[in-house]
Design a protein around this motif. Structure first.
Motif, PDB file in Angstrom:
ATOM      1  N   VAL A  48     -15.068  -7.145  21.891  1.00 11.50           N
ATOM      2  CA  VAL A  48     -16.142  -7.993  22.400  1.00 11.50           C
ATOM      3  C   VAL A  48     -16.935  -8.405  21.175  1.00 11.50           C
ATOM      4  O   VAL A  48     -17.524  -7.565  20.487  1.00 11.50           O
ATOM      5  CB  VAL A  48     -17.027  -7.245  23.414  1.00 11.50           C
ATOM      6  CG1 VAL A  48     -18.267  -8.076  23.744  1.00 11.50           C
ATOM      7  CG2 VAL A  48     -16.246  -6.942  24.688  1.00 11.50           C
ATOM      8  N   ASP A  49     -16.928  -9.696  20.883  1.00  9.86           N
ATOM      9  CA  ASP A  49     -17.504 -10.150  19.626  1.00  9.86           C
ATOM     10  C   ASP A  49     -18.207 -11.481  19.809  1.00  9.86           C
ATOM     11  O   ASP A  49     -17.998 -12.192  20.803  1.00  9.86           O
ATOM     12  CB  ASP A  49     -16.407 -10.282  18.562  1.00  9.86           C
ATOM     13  CG  ASP A  49     -16.948 -10.182  17.150  1.00  9.86           C
ATOM     14  OD1 ASP A  49     -18.133  -9.833  16.990  1.00  9.86           O
ATOM     15  OD2 ASP A  49     -16.186 -10.456  16.202  1.00  9.86           O
ATOM     16  N   LEU A  50     -19.013 -11.808  18.822  1.00  7.83           N
ATOM     17  CA  LEU A  50     -19.765 -13.057  18.832  1.00  7.83           C
ATOM     18  C   LEU A  50     -18.984 -14.125  18.092  1.00  7.83           C
ATOM     19  O   LEU A  50     -18.418 -13.872  17.029  1.00  7.83           O
ATOM     20  CB  LEU A  50     -21.126 -12.818  18.175  1.00  7.83           C
ATOM     21  CG  LEU A  50     -22.139 -13.953  18.140  1.00  7.83           C
ATOM     22  CD1 LEU A  50     -23.553 -13.376  18.239  1.00  7.83           C
ATOM     23  CD2 LEU A  50     -21.997 -14.751  16.848  1.00  7.83           C
ATOM     24  N   THR A  51     -18.931 -15.331  18.657  1.00 10.43           N
ATOM     25  CA  THR A  51     -18.246 -16.432  17.997  1.00 10.43           C
ATOM     26  C   THR A  51     -19.067 -17.701  18.142  1.00 10.43           C
ATOM     27  O   THR A  51     -19.665 -17.958  19.181  1.00 10.43           O
ATOM     28  CB  THR A  51     -16.829 -16.634  18.561  1.00 10.43           C
ATOM     29  OG1 THR A  51     -16.203 -17.726  17.864  1.00 10.43           O
ATOM     30  CG2 THR A  51     -16.852 -16.943  20.047  1.00 10.43           C
ATOM     31  N   GLU A  52     -19.107 -18.475  17.077  1.00  7.65           N
ATOM     32  CA  GLU A  52     -19.818 -19.745  17.107  1.00  7.65           C
ATOM     33  C   GLU A  52     -18.853 -20.896  17.347  1.00  7.65           C
ATOM     34  O   GLU A  52     -19.103 -21.775  18.165  1.00  7.65           O
ATOM     35  CB  GLU A  52     -20.580 -19.949  15.799  1.00  7.65           C
ATOM     36  CG  GLU A  52     -21.477 -21.161  15.791  1.00  7.65           C
ATOM     37  CD  GLU A  52     -22.381 -21.206  14.571  1.00  7.65           C
ATOM     38  OE1 GLU A  52     -22.872 -22.302  14.250  1.00  7.65           O
ATOM     39  OE2 GLU A  52     -22.607 -20.156  13.945  1.00  7.65           O
ATOM     40  N   THR A  53     -17.740 -20.901  16.634  1.00  2.40           N
ATOM     41  CA  THR A  53     -16.752 -21.971  16.781  1.00  2.40           C
ATOM     42  C   THR A  53     -15.401 -21.468  17.267  1.00  2.40           C
ATOM     43  O   THR A  53     -14.559 -22.266  17.653  1.00  2.40           O
ATOM     44  CB  THR A  53     -16.546 -22.686  15.432  1.00  2.40           C
ATOM     45  OG1 THR A  53     -15.987 -21.758  14.494  1.00  2.40           O
ATOM     46  CG2 THR A  53     -17.873 -23.213  14.892  1.00  2.40           C
ATOM     47  N   GLY A  54     -15.173 -20.154  17.208  1.00  2.99           N
ATOM     48  CA  GLY A  54     -13.882 -19.595  17.600  1.00  2.99           C
ATOM     49  C   GLY A  54     -12.871 -19.575  16.484  1.00  2.99           C
ATOM     50  O   GLY A  54     -11.776 -19.014  16.640  1.00  2.99           O
ATOM     51  N   SER A  55     -13.216 -20.150  15.321  1.00  9.20           N
ATOM     52  CA  SER A  55     -12.232 -20.269  14.241  1.00  9.20           C
ATOM     53  C   SER A  55     -11.837 -18.907  13.675  1.00  9.20           C
ATOM     54  O   SER A  55     -10.664 -18.677  13.359  1.00  9.20           O
ATOM     55  CB  SER A  55     -12.781 -21.169  13.131  1.00  9.20           C
ATOM     56  OG  SER A  55     -13.967 -20.634  12.589  1.00  9.20           O
ATOM     57  N   SER A  56     -12.807 -18.009  13.536  1.00 12.16           N
ATOM     58  CA  SER A  56     -12.483 -16.687  12.981  1.00 12.16           C
ATOM     59  C   SER A  56     -11.559 -15.910  13.906  1.00 12.16           C
ATOM     60  O   SER A  56     -10.628 -15.228  13.453  1.00 12.16           O
ATOM     61  CB  SER A  56     -13.769 -15.887  12.735  1.00 12.16           C
ATOM     62  OG  SER A  56     -13.474 -14.619  12.210  1.00 12.16           O
ATOM     63  N   LEU A  57     -11.781 -16.022  15.203  1.00  9.64           N
ATOM     64  CA  LEU A  57     -10.902 -15.351  16.160  1.00  9.64           C
ATOM     65  C   LEU A  57      -9.480 -15.899  16.059  1.00  9.64           C
ATOM     66  O   LEU A  57      -8.510 -15.150  16.039  1.00  9.64           O
ATOM     67  CB  LEU A  57     -11.446 -15.514  17.579  1.00  9.64           C
ATOM     68  CG  LEU A  57     -12.778 -14.833  17.894  1.00  9.64           C
ATOM     69  CD1 LEU A  57     -13.225 -15.164  19.311  1.00  9.64           C
ATOM     70  CD2 LEU A  57     -12.666 -13.328  17.719  1.00  9.64           C
ATOM     71  N   ARG A  58      -9.382 -17.207  16.012  1.00  5.83           N
ATOM     72  CA  ARG A  58      -8.049 -17.825  15.930  1.00  5.83           C
ATOM     73  C   ARG A  58      -7.336 -17.437  14.642  1.00  5.83           C
ATOM     74  O   ARG A  58      -6.128 -17.182  14.649  1.00  5.83           O
ATOM     75  CB  ARG A  58      -8.173 -19.355  16.044  1.00  5.83           C
ATOM     76  CG  ARG A  58      -8.588 -19.837  17.428  1.00  5.83           C
ATOM     77  CD  ARG A  58      -8.444 -21.343  17.558  1.00  5.83           C
ATOM     78  NE  ARG A  58      -9.386 -22.050  16.704  1.00  5.83           N
ATOM     79  CZ  ARG A  58     -10.626 -22.395  17.053  1.00  5.83           C
ATOM     80  NH1 ARG A  58     -11.078 -22.064  18.258  1.00  5.83           N
ATOM     81  NH2 ARG A  58     -11.418 -23.042  16.224  1.00  5.83           N
ATOM     82  N   LYS A  59      -8.080 -17.393  13.537  1.00  3.08           N
ATOM     83  CA  LYS A  59      -7.474 -17.017  12.259  1.00  3.08           C
ATOM     84  C   LYS A  59      -6.923 -15.597  12.292  1.00  3.08           C
ATOM     85  O   LYS A  59      -5.962 -15.278  11.580  1.00  3.08           O
ATOM     86  CB  LYS A  59      -8.503 -17.146  11.132  1.00  3.08           C
ATOM     87  CG  LYS A  59      -8.799 -18.575  10.713  1.00  3.08           C
ATOM     88  CD  LYS A  59      -9.846 -18.607   9.623  1.00  3.08           C
ATOM     89  CE  LYS A  59     -10.190 -20.038   9.234  1.00  3.08           C
ATOM     90  NZ  LYS A  59     -11.267 -20.087   8.204  1.00  3.08           N
ATOM     91  N   ASN A  60      -7.542 -14.765  13.107  1.00  3.22           N
ATOM     92  CA  ASN A  60      -7.098 -13.381  13.219  1.00  3.22           C
ATOM     93  C   ASN A  60      -6.141 -13.172  14.393  1.00  3.22           C
ATOM     94  O   ASN A  60      -5.884 -12.032  14.796  1.00  3.22           O
ATOM     95  CB  ASN A  60      -8.310 -12.459  13.353  1.00  3.22           C
ATOM     96  CG  ASN A  60      -9.031 -12.267  12.037  1.00  3.22           C
ATOM     97  OD1 ASN A  60      -8.660 -11.431  11.222  1.00  3.22           O
ATOM     98  ND2 ASN A  60     -10.071 -13.067  11.816  1.00  3.22           N
ATOM     99  N   GLY A  61      -5.629 -14.262  14.938  1.00  2.00           N
ATOM    100  CA  GLY A  61      -4.621 -14.174  15.986  1.00  2.00           C
ATOM    101  C   GLY A  61      -5.143 -13.675  17.315  1.00  2.00           C
ATOM    102  O   GLY A  61      -4.391 -13.087  18.104  1.00  2.00           O
ATOM    103  N   LEU A  62      -6.405 -13.930  17.613  1.00  2.00           N
ATOM    104  CA  LEU A  62      -7.008 -13.448  18.852  1.00  2.00           C
ATOM    105  C   LEU A  62      -7.222 -14.589  19.843  1.00  2.00           C
ATOM    106  O   LEU A  62      -7.404 -15.750  19.468  1.00  2.00           O
ATOM    107  CB  LEU A  62      -8.346 -12.767  18.552  1.00  2.00           C
ATOM    108  CG  LEU A  62      -8.257 -11.506  17.684  1.00  2.00           C
ATOM    109  CD1 LEU A  62      -9.631 -11.041  17.271  1.00  2.00           C
ATOM    110  CD2 LEU A  62      -7.526 -10.396  18.433  1.00  2.00           C
TER     111      LEU A  62
END
Length: 291
Positions: free
Chosen positions: A160-174
């Protein structure tokens, strides 16, 4: 008069820039200095603190005003007064979201698919606990101190994490399953300070200046002259907060026109206005818009 707590960390740079734009420049001896000042008679003390701590400190009356995210207000369960939302975050003017995310290749399609005992890493344990309790799901919540995305799938099953654009999640395959909370930055006040008429008036002044600075971002004032014969063609091209201001000039058959327009696109708008008959076009920066 007012003691203010401003956020350190991811919101720090954007917050200091906002206060600068609002003519409330924050002065401190170095970036590592947690004590600061603002040359304004309404403000007696400024402290730079972690946004996680600010709701509690404001709720306890240590500070009259604070800037933090709705996420930390909810996480800490702090009893504070929200004076206004401030539509800015680390990189954009959009809100941030607290989300449940799993590895992209996971067969899980919904939070209800998570099995009992699923390991969840998060910096928001209370928000997470309340969310999964509302779903009647028994999960293993593990407190994260950062780099939460890196713990999947070897250490935990989901985050459960905070995201502003979602780019970091996508980069980490989430992949995002669900949003727990949409969070704006907020200007908050202590209940006791908010109940004091003099402090309340000062806090409303500060809120007005901050909102005005945000409202002005990405806009400019265009001023131009145009002959009466071309007035309709020119004004039809102008977006405005309400409608353009038009003044008849003393000389000739001319009109003065002024309006607020988005900065983006002004590079094509000005040549088009010139071609439509506009003259003496001025583009003027705007520091605040107070509605």
């Amino acid at each position: 008069m007012l003691r203010i707590a401003l956020p350190k960390g991811s919101l720090e740079r954007a917050t200091l820039a906002l206060f600068e734009d609002a003519d409330l420049a924050v002065n401190r001896s170095s970036e590592r200095d947690y004590r600061a000042s603002i040359a304004d008679p309404r403000i007696s003390e400024v402290r730079i603190l972690r946004p996680q701590e600010i709701p509690r400190y404001v709720a306890r009356g240590y500070f009259d005003l604070g800037i933090t995210g709705r996420d930390w207000i909810e996480e800490t369960g702090s009893d504070v007064v929200s004076l206004t939302q401030l539509h800015y975050s680390k990189a954009t003017a959009r809100p941030v979201n607290i989300v449940v995310a799993v590895p992209g290749e996971s067969a899980v399609e919904s939070v209800t698919d998570l099995k009992p005992g699923t390991r969840i890493s998060t910096e928001f344990p209370e928000l997470t606990r309340r969310f999964f309790e509302s779903k009647n799901l028994d999960v293993d919540i593990q407190l994260s101190y950062g780099a939460t995305e890196a713990k999947v799938p070897d250490i935990v099953d989901a985050i459960v994490d905070l995201t502003e654009t979602g780019s970091s999640l996508r980069k980490n395959g989430l992949r995002i399953l669900e949003t727990l909370l949409t969070s704006y930055t907020e200007l908050i006040a202590a209940g006791q300070a908010n109940a004091d008429p003099e402090k309340r008036a000062a806090m409303e002044d500060i809120a007005l200046l901050l909102r005005g600075a945000i409202q002005a971002r990405g806009t400019v004032l265009l001023k131009l002259n145009v002959a009466a014969d071309n007035l309709a063609a020119v004004t039809d091209m102008l977006p405005a907060l309400s409608s353009p201001t038009i003044t008849t000039l003393a000389r000739g058959n001319m009109n003065a026109v002024e309006t607020v327009v988005p900065k983006r696109g002004v590079n094509t708008l000005i040549p088009a206005l010139k071609a439509a008959g506009a003259q003496d076009i001025l583009e003027i920066p705007i520091s605040k818009i107070v509605e």
